[in-house]
Design a protein around this motif. Structure first.
Motif, PDB file in Angstrom:
ATOM      1  N   ASP A 180      26.841 100.215 -16.077  1.00  0.00           N
ATOM      2  CA  ASP A 180      27.121  99.706 -17.419  1.00  0.00           C
ATOM      3  C   ASP A 180      25.841  99.184 -18.089  1.00  0.00           C
ATOM      4  OD1 ASP A 180      29.736 100.328 -16.954  1.00  0.00           O
ATOM      5  OD2 ASP A 180      30.389  98.270 -16.560  1.00  0.00           O
ATOM      6  N   GLU A 181      25.041  98.441 -17.323  1.00  0.00           N
ATOM      7  CA  GLU A 181      23.803  97.886 -17.875  1.00  0.00           C
ATOM      8  C   GLU A 181      22.798  98.996 -18.220  1.00  0.00           C
ATOM      9  OE1 GLU A 181      20.144  94.829 -16.682  1.00  0.00           O
ATOM     10  OE2 GLU A 181      21.769  95.217 -15.262  1.00  0.00           O
ATOM     11  N   LEU A 182      22.699  99.980 -17.326  1.00  0.00           N
ATOM     12  CA  LEU A 182      21.750 101.069 -17.559  1.00  0.00           C
ATOM     13  C   LEU A 182      22.138 101.909 -18.770  1.00  0.00           C
ATOM     14  CD1 LEU A 182      21.034 102.249 -13.901  1.00  0.00           C
ATOM     15  CD2 LEU A 182      19.461 101.095 -15.451  1.00  0.00           C
ATOM     16  N   GLN A 183      23.423 102.071 -19.001  1.00  0.00           N
ATOM     17  CA  GLN A 183      23.856 102.830 -20.186  1.00  0.00           C
ATOM     18  C   GLN A 183      23.466 102.094 -21.466  1.00  0.00           C
ATOM     19  OE1 GLN A 183      27.453 105.732 -19.487  1.00  0.00           O
ATOM     20  NE2 GLN A 183      28.107 103.662 -19.010  1.00  0.00           N
ATOM     21  N   GLU A 184      23.567 100.774 -21.451  1.00  0.00           N
ATOM     22  CA  GLU A 184      23.123  99.997 -22.608  1.00  0.00           C
ATOM     23  C   GLU A 184      21.615 100.132 -22.810  1.00  0.00           C
ATOM     24  OE1 GLU A 184      24.366  95.986 -22.141  1.00  0.00           O
ATOM     25  OE2 GLU A 184      26.521  96.442 -22.220  1.00  0.00           O
ATOM     26  N   ARG A 185      20.871 100.102 -21.701  1.00  0.00           N
ATOM     27  CA  ARG A 185      19.420 100.218 -21.781  1.00  0.00           C
ATOM     28  C   ARG A 185      18.998 101.604 -22.278  1.00  0.00           C
ATOM     29  NH1 ARG A 185      16.491  96.872 -18.714  1.00  0.00           N
ATOM     30  NH2 ARG A 185      14.806  97.659 -20.025  1.00  0.00           N
ATOM     31  N   MET A 186      19.721 102.618 -21.867  1.00  0.00           N
ATOM     32  CA  MET A 186      19.423 103.978 -22.326  1.00  0.00           C
ATOM     33  C   MET A 186      19.683 104.106 -23.828  1.00  0.00           C
ATOM     34  SD  MET A 186      18.271 105.858 -19.762  1.00  0.00           S
ATOM     35  CE  MET A 186      18.720 107.584 -19.717  1.00  0.00           C
ATOM     36  N   GLN A 187      20.700 103.423 -24.328  1.00  0.00           N
ATOM     37  CA  GLN A 187      20.955 103.421 -25.761  1.00  0.00           C
ATOM     38  C   GLN A 187      19.808 102.741 -26.507  1.00  0.00           C
ATOM     39  OE1 GLN A 187      24.785 101.625 -26.391  1.00  0.00           O
ATOM     40  NE2 GLN A 187      25.923 103.409 -25.662  1.00  0.00           N
ATOM     41  N   GLN A 188      19.256 101.668 -25.931  1.00  0.00           N
ATOM     42  CA  GLN A 188      18.115 100.998 -26.545  1.00  0.00           C
ATOM     43  C   GLN A 188      16.918 101.950 -26.636  1.00  0.00           C
ATOM     44  OE1 GLN A 188      17.337  97.493 -24.220  1.00  0.00           O
ATOM     45  NE2 GLN A 188      19.056  96.348 -25.062  1.00  0.00           N
ATOM     46  N   ILE A 189      16.682 102.675 -25.558  1.00  0.00           N
ATOM     47  CA  ILE A 189      15.555 103.602 -25.552  1.00  0.00           C
ATOM     48  C   ILE A 189      15.762 104.709 -26.585  1.00  0.00           C
ATOM     49  CG2 ILE A 189      14.378 105.355 -24.156  1.00  0.00           C
ATOM     50  CD1 ILE A 189      14.715 103.504 -21.769  1.00  0.00           C
ATOM     51  N   GLN A 190      16.995 105.145 -26.765  1.00  0.00           N
ATOM     52  CA  GLN A 190      17.275 106.146 -27.795  1.00  0.00           C
ATOM     53  C   GLN A 190      16.910 105.627 -29.182  1.00  0.00           C
ATOM     54  OE1 GLN A 190      21.430 106.977 -26.825  1.00  0.00           O
ATOM     55  NE2 GLN A 190      20.873 109.039 -26.150  1.00  0.00           N
ATOM     56  N   SER A 191      17.021 104.311 -29.384  1.00  0.00           N
ATOM     57  CA  SER A 191      16.676 103.730 -30.687  1.00  0.00           C
ATOM     58  C   SER A 191      15.171 103.709 -30.910  1.00  0.00           C
ATOM     59  CB  SER A 191      17.230 102.299 -30.798  1.00  0.00           C
ATOM     60  OG  SER A 191      16.550 101.418 -29.903  1.00  0.00           O
ATOM     61  N   TYR A 192      14.381 103.934 -29.853  1.00  0.00           N
ATOM     62  CA  TYR A 192      12.929 103.963 -29.997  1.00  0.00           C
ATOM     63  C   TYR A 192      12.438 105.313 -30.539  1.00  0.00           C
ATOM     64  CZ  TYR A 192      13.212  99.899 -26.864  1.00  0.00           C
ATOM     65  OH  TYR A 192      13.519  98.694 -26.295  1.00  0.00           O
ATOM     66  N   ILE A 193      13.317 106.283 -30.606  1.00  0.00           N
ATOM     67  CA  ILE A 193      12.951 107.590 -31.149  1.00  0.00           C
ATOM     68  C   ILE A 193      12.999 107.515 -32.676  1.00  0.00           C
ATOM     69  CG2 ILE A 193      13.513 110.034 -31.217  1.00  0.00           C
ATOM     70  CD1 ILE A 193      12.610 109.115 -28.498  1.00  0.00           C
ATOM     71  N   THR A 194      11.865 107.787 -33.302  1.00  0.00           N
ATOM     72  CA  THR A 194      11.775 107.742 -34.763  1.00  0.00           C
ATOM     73  C   THR A 194      11.446 109.136 -35.300  1.00  0.00           C
ATOM     74  OG1 THR A 194       9.402 107.242 -34.735  1.00  0.00           O
ATOM     75  CG2 THR A 194      10.924 105.372 -34.602  1.00  0.00           C
ATOM     76  N   ASP A 195      11.364 109.237 -36.622  1.00  0.00           N
ATOM     77  CA  ASP A 195      11.004 110.519 -37.242  1.00  0.00           C
ATOM     78  C   ASP A 195       9.587 110.945 -36.852  1.00  0.00           C
ATOM     79  OD1 ASP A 195      13.462 110.563 -38.457  1.00  0.00           O
ATOM     80  OD2 ASP A 195      12.737 109.660 -40.323  1.00  0.00           O
ATOM     81  N   ASP A 196       8.736 109.957 -36.579  1.00  0.00           N
ATOM     82  CA  ASP A 196       7.344 110.243 -36.204  1.00  0.00           C
ATOM     83  C   ASP A 196       7.178 110.473 -34.702  1.00  0.00           C
ATOM     84  OD1 ASP A 196       6.598 109.890 -38.852  1.00  0.00           O
ATOM     85  OD2 ASP A 196       6.310 107.737 -38.585  1.00  0.00           O
ATOM     86  N   GLY A 197       8.259 110.324 -33.950  1.00  0.00           N
ATOM     87  CA  GLY A 197       8.175 110.486 -32.491  1.00  0.00           C
ATOM     88  C   GLY A 197       8.741 109.277 -31.778  1.00  0.00           C
ATOM     89  N   LEU A 198       8.037 108.834 -30.762  1.00  0.00           N
ATOM     90  CA  LEU A 198       8.483 107.699 -29.952  1.00  0.00           C
ATOM     91  C   LEU A 198       7.738 106.442 -30.380  1.00  0.00           C
ATOM     92  CD1 LEU A 198      10.139 106.744 -27.425  1.00  0.00           C
ATOM     93  CD2 LEU A 198       8.092 107.203 -26.078  1.00  0.00           C
ATOM     94  N   ASN A 199       8.483 105.347 -30.527  1.00  0.00           N
ATOM     95  CA  ASN A 199       7.867 104.049 -30.821  1.00  0.00           C
ATOM     96  C   ASN A 199       7.274 103.521 -29.514  1.00  0.00           C
ATOM     97  OD1 ASN A 199       7.202 101.398 -31.395  1.00  0.00           O
ATOM     98  ND2 ASN A 199       8.999 101.056 -32.684  1.00  0.00           N
ATOM     99  N   PHE A 200       6.002 103.874 -29.263  1.00  0.00           N
ATOM    100  CA  PHE A 200       5.377 103.541 -27.990  1.00  0.00           C
ATOM    101  C   PHE A 200       5.253 102.040 -27.780  1.00  0.00           C
ATOM    102  CE2 PHE A 200       3.796 107.945 -28.366  1.00  0.00           C
ATOM    103  CZ  PHE A 200       4.176 108.406 -27.118  1.00  0.00           C
ATOM    104  N   LYS A 201       5.044 101.293 -28.847  1.00  0.00           N
ATOM    105  CA  LYS A 201       4.900  99.835 -28.717  1.00  0.00           C
ATOM    106  C   LYS A 201       6.196  99.213 -28.197  1.00  0.00           C
ATOM    107  CE  LYS A 201       3.422  95.699 -31.254  1.00  0.00           C
ATOM    108  NZ  LYS A 201       4.585  94.867 -30.912  1.00  0.00           N
TER     109      LYS A 201
END
Length: 266
Positions: A53-74
């Protein structure tokens, strides 16, 4: 007849009480062991379900780091590690016969995706740490070069004690006035001392001016390219795409794990 049977029973107990006691103790130990193992199985299932359950939430957070310019590396760099301990890998042998093959395969796949993302996260952090180290090393080397060059430049303007002594001796040869000679000698020594002290002030003024200008340039994000390999972004996107097509919480195996853990259904 009843007395006979009673006596026979007591005689049997007296003759076999040791064996019966051993049987009772052994049986009790078996029940205790089974009870403890059931408790462990429940705990293992709870740990796995909570981690999923926790990892699925974390994976959703990482999906939010994907932007139009690519990955929000910061944001990706600053995020916490996905997982410290893999409970599924540690305890899956306990449930291999309790859940269906498809669920087992899906959960395995899920943890493989998580580990792959974690690997990319660690790679990016190592690259960033190495970049910070190299940047600091470059700043230190530049500051050393400034110190060396400015010291060399300022030393050329110092009136050396040997020159002061030579000027003093030359003046004494040409002038016989003792009072004047003493006065001139003190003046020349004072000039040398003041020149040395003033030279340190000149050094710090020149050095701080160069250093502040250099650091201002280095701290400007336009001065250096904060490079992160494109492959990291592409790999993460590919993993997240595969993860999005994977079903975990809806599988029979996940529900079975929740049932073993005695968790209420979502």
């Amino acid at each position: 007849m009843i007395d006979f049977l009673g006596n026979l029973f007591w005689n049997f107990l007296l003759a076999n009480w040791v064996n019966m006691a051993l049987i009772i103790v052994g049986t009790s130990a078996i029940f205790v062991y089974i009870w403890q193992e059931r408790g462990k199985t429940k705990d293992y299932a709870s740990m796995i379900v909570l981690q999923i359950d926790e990892l699925q939430e974390r994976m959703q957070q990482i999906q939010s780091y994907i932007t139009d310019d690519g990955l929000n590396f910061k944001a990706f760099y600053e995020s916490l590690p996905l997982m410290n301990e893999n409970y599924w890998d540690r305890y899956k042998h306990v449930f291999i016969r309790k859940i269906d093959n498809k669920s087992y395969h899906n959960i395995n796949k899920f943890y493989q995706y998580v580990l792959s993302i974690k690997e990319q996260q660690e790679l990016l952090r190592n690259l960033q740490k190495n970049y910070f180290f190299l940047k600091q090393q470059a700043i230190t080397n530049t500051e050393f070069s400034y110190i060396d060059r400015i010291i060399s430049a300022t030393e050329q303007s110092i009136i050396s004690p040997d020159l002061v002594e030579k000027s003093k001796n030359d003046f004494l040869k040409e002038n016989k006035n003792e009072n004047l000679n003493q006065f001139v000698g003190k003046v020349l020594e004072q000039i040398s001392l003041n020149n040395l002290n003033n030279n340190l002030d000149v050094f710090w003024s020149a050095y701080n001016q160069k250093r502040n200008k250099f650091l201002g340039i280095m701290n400007n994000n336009q001065a250096l390219t904060d490079y992160s390999p494109l492959q990291i972004s592409q790999t993460i996107k590919s993993i997240l795409k595969q993860y999005s097509m994977l079903e975990i919480t809806g599988t029979e195996g996940y529900r079975k794990l929740r049932k073993i853990a005695k968790m209420t259904d979502k």
